[in-house]
Design an enzyme around this catalytic site. Sequence first.
Site, PDB file in Angstrom:
ATOM      1  N   LYS A  14       0.829  -1.221   0.000  1.00 14.10           N
ATOM      2  CA  LYS A  14       0.000   0.000   0.000  1.00 14.10           C
ATOM      3  C   LYS A  14       0.860   1.267   0.000  1.00 14.10           C
ATOM      4  O   LYS A  14       0.617   2.197  -0.758  1.00 14.10           O
ATOM      5  CB  LYS A  14      -0.941   0.027   1.223  1.00 14.10           C
ATOM      6  CG  LYS A  14      -1.885  -1.159   1.310  1.00 14.10           C
ATOM      7  CD  LYS A  14      -2.862  -1.014   2.468  1.00 14.10           C
ATOM      8  CE  LYS A  14      -2.230  -1.062   3.849  1.00 14.10           C
ATOM      9  NZ  LYS A  14      -1.746  -2.394   4.273  1.00 14.10           N
ATOM     10  N   ARG A  89      -9.931   0.394   8.324  1.00  9.80           N
ATOM     11  CA  ARG A  89      -9.508  -0.961   8.662  1.00  9.80           C
ATOM     12  C   ARG A  89     -10.614  -1.757   9.338  1.00  9.80           C
ATOM     13  O   ARG A  89     -10.412  -2.919   9.691  1.00  9.80           O
ATOM     14  CB  ARG A  89      -8.302  -0.886   9.611  1.00  9.80           C
ATOM     15  CG  ARG A  89      -6.975  -1.167   8.939  1.00  9.80           C
ATOM     16  CD  ARG A  89      -5.895  -1.023   9.995  1.00  9.80           C
ATOM     17  NE  ARG A  89      -4.725  -1.803   9.711  1.00  9.80           N
ATOM     18  CZ  ARG A  89      -3.671  -1.330   9.036  1.00  9.80           C
ATOM     19  NH1 ARG A  89      -3.677  -0.121   8.543  1.00  9.80           N
ATOM     20  NH2 ARG A  89      -2.618  -2.094   8.875  1.00  9.80           N
ATOM     21  N   ARG A 128      11.236  -6.746   5.552  1.00 11.27           N
ATOM     22  CA  ARG A 128      11.148  -5.331   5.924  1.00 11.27           C
ATOM     23  C   ARG A 128      11.629  -5.137   7.363  1.00 11.27           C
ATOM     24  O   ARG A 128      12.286  -4.150   7.681  1.00 11.27           O
ATOM     25  CB  ARG A 128       9.698  -4.838   5.780  1.00 11.27           C
ATOM     26  CG  ARG A 128       9.558  -3.347   6.032  1.00 11.27           C
ATOM     27  CD  ARG A 128       8.181  -2.834   5.694  1.00 11.27           C
ATOM     28  NE  ARG A 128       7.208  -3.166   6.719  1.00 11.27           N
ATOM     29  CZ  ARG A 128       5.895  -2.935   6.602  1.00 11.27           C
ATOM     30  NH1 ARG A 128       5.412  -2.410   5.492  1.00 11.27           N
ATOM     31  NH2 ARG A 128       5.076  -3.250   7.572  1.00 11.27           N
ATOM     32  N   ARG A 134      10.760  -1.510  12.690  1.00 12.86           N
ATOM     33  CA  ARG A 134       9.395  -1.460  13.211  1.00 12.86           C
ATOM     34  C   ARG A 134       9.163  -2.574  14.211  1.00 12.86           C
ATOM     35  O   ARG A 134       9.470  -3.729  13.955  1.00 12.86           O
ATOM     36  CB  ARG A 134       8.390  -1.576  12.047  1.00 12.86           C
ATOM     37  CG  ARG A 134       8.067  -0.228  11.454  1.00 12.86           C
ATOM     38  CD  ARG A 134       7.144  -0.339  10.292  1.00 12.86           C
ATOM     39  NE  ARG A 134       5.885  -1.029  10.591  1.00 12.86           N
ATOM     40  CZ  ARG A 134       4.832  -0.988   9.783  1.00 12.86           C
ATOM     41  NH1 ARG A 134       4.885  -0.292   8.658  1.00 12.86           N
ATOM     42  NH2 ARG A 134       3.729  -1.637  10.111  1.00 12.86           N
ATOM     43  N   ARG A 145      -1.195  -9.765  12.964  1.00 15.01           N
ATOM     44  CA  ARG A 145      -1.697  -8.709  12.075  1.00 15.01           C
ATOM     45  C   ARG A 145      -2.485  -9.304  10.920  1.00 15.01           C
ATOM     46  O   ARG A 145      -3.499  -8.753  10.498  1.00 15.01           O
ATOM     47  CB  ARG A 145      -0.536  -7.854  11.554  1.00 15.01           C
ATOM     48  CG  ARG A 145      -0.068  -6.837  12.596  1.00 15.01           C
ATOM     49  CD  ARG A 145       1.348  -6.411  12.387  1.00 15.01           C
ATOM     50  NE  ARG A 145       1.555  -5.675  11.155  1.00 15.01           N
ATOM     51  CZ  ARG A 145       2.740  -5.561  10.555  1.00 15.01           C
ATOM     52  NH1 ARG A 145       3.804  -6.155  11.074  1.00 15.01           N
ATOM     53  NH2 ARG A 145       2.848  -4.862   9.467  1.00 15.01           N
TER      54      ARG A 145
HETATM   55  P1  ADP Z   1       0.703  -2.518   7.756  1.00 12.17           P
HETATM   56  O1  ADP Z   1      -0.463  -2.314   6.832  1.00 12.17           O
HETATM   57  O2  ADP Z   1       1.927  -3.014   7.080  1.00 12.17           O
HETATM   58  O3  ADP Z   1       0.353  -3.310   8.980  1.00 12.17           O
HETATM   59  P2  ADP Z   1       0.419   0.187   8.827  1.00 12.17           P
HETATM   60  O4  ADP Z   1       1.498   1.181   8.988  1.00 12.17           O
HETATM   61  O5  ADP Z   1      -0.715   0.540   7.912  1.00 12.17           O
HETATM   62  O6  ADP Z   1       1.169  -1.111   8.310  1.00 12.17           O
HETATM   63  O7  ADP Z   1      -0.213  -0.180  10.238  1.00 12.17           O
HETATM   64  C1  ADP Z   1       0.570  -0.558  11.341  1.00 12.17           C
HETATM   65  C2  ADP Z   1      -0.281  -0.668  12.607  1.00 12.17           C
HETATM   66  O8  ADP Z   1      -0.846   0.620  12.919  1.00 12.17           O
HETATM   67  C3  ADP Z   1      -1.497  -1.586  12.540  1.00 12.17           C
HETATM   68  O9  ADP Z   1      -1.168  -2.933  12.809  1.00 12.17           O
HETATM   69  C4  ADP Z   1      -2.405  -0.968  13.626  1.00 12.17           C
HETATM   70  O10 ADP Z   1      -2.002  -1.342  14.912  1.00 12.17           O
HETATM   71  C5  ADP Z   1      -2.146   0.512  13.487  1.00 12.17           C
HETATM   72  N1  ADP Z   1      -3.114   1.148  12.564  1.00 12.17           N
HETATM   73  C6  ADP Z   1      -2.832   1.720  11.363  1.00 12.17           C
HETATM   74  N2  ADP Z   1      -3.949   2.176  10.768  1.00 12.17           N
HETATM   75  C7  ADP Z   1      -4.982   1.885  11.608  1.00 12.17           C
HETATM   76  C8  ADP Z   1      -6.382   2.053  11.540  1.00 12.17           C
HETATM   77  N3  ADP Z   1      -6.970   2.636  10.490  1.00 12.17           N
HETATM   78  N4  ADP Z   1      -7.138   1.621  12.592  1.00 12.17           N
HETATM   79  C9  ADP Z   1      -6.564   1.031  13.636  1.00 12.17           C
HETATM   80  N5  ADP Z   1      -5.256   0.812  13.758  1.00 12.17           N
HETATM   81  C10 ADP Z   1      -4.459   1.223  12.760  1.00 12.17           C
END
Ligand code: ADP
Length: 191
Positions: A14, A89, A128, A134, A145
Site C-alpha cells: 500500500k 480498517r 522489511r 518497526r 496482524r
Molecule cells: P501494515 O499495513 O503493514 O500493517 P500500517 O502502517 O498501515 O502497516 O499499520 C501498522 C499498525 O498501525 C497496525 O497494525 C495498527 O495497529 C495501526 N493502525 C494503522 N492504521 C490503523 C487504523 N486505520 N485503525 C486502527 N489501527 C491502525
Amino acid sequence: MLNIVIFGAPGSGKGTQSEKLIERYGLQHISTGDLLRSEIKANSELGQLADSYMSKGQLVPDKVVVDMLEALVSKCNKCKGFIFDGFPRTIAQGEALDAMLKKYTVKVDVVLSLKVPDEELITRLLKRGEVSGRSDDNRETIVNRLQVYYDQTAPLKDYYSKQGNLVEIPGQGSIDEIFTHIATAVDRIIN
Ligand code: ADP
C-alpha cells in the site's frame, strides 16, 4: 476531488503504490500507520496509547483513528483529493469515512484492493523487519496482524463491493507492473 482508498493486508504494498499515486495524481497521502508512528516517536499521549496496540499487532481503537483523520481532512481545503492508506480498517471506520466525506459532498471514488498470497506477505514483512526497525515486523506480530486483517479488515471488501467501487489489483510482480494496473483503474474513473 478524487478520493482513493488503497486497501490490502499488511505487506501488500500500500505504501509503495501510494508514493506512485501521489507522484502521478498529486493527491494528499494519509497513512494512519505513519501518523501513529510519528505520534509514538514524539512520545505523545496518543502515541503511547497507540503503541500499546500496535506493538501487539492489534488495531488502535476506531475513535482514536477516526478523530485523528477527521482533523486532517477538515484542514485540507484546497486538496485535489486524498489517498487513504491503511484506513479504513474496520466497517465502523468505513462508515465514518463515508460520513466524513459526505459533509464535503464528496465520496470514496475507488478502492484499490491489492491481492497478495499470505506466504509472500510474511516473507515481505520479515524482510522489511530487518531494515525498518518497526516493532511490529517480527514473526509473532505479523501472524497476529494477518489474523486481524482477515477478521476485521477484509469484510470491508464486501462493503465496498456493494457500493460498486472495489477494484481488485494483482499485487505480485514488479512495482511498475502493479502500478500499471492501478493507473488503468484510476484513469478509467477520471476520464
Ligand atoms: P501494515 O499495513 O503493514 O500493517 P500500517 O502502517 O498501515 O502497516 O499499520 C501498522 C499498525 O498501525 C497496525 O497494525 C495498527 O495497529 C495501526 N493502525 C494503522 N492504521 C490503523 C487504523 N486505520 N485503525 C486502527 N489501527 C491502525
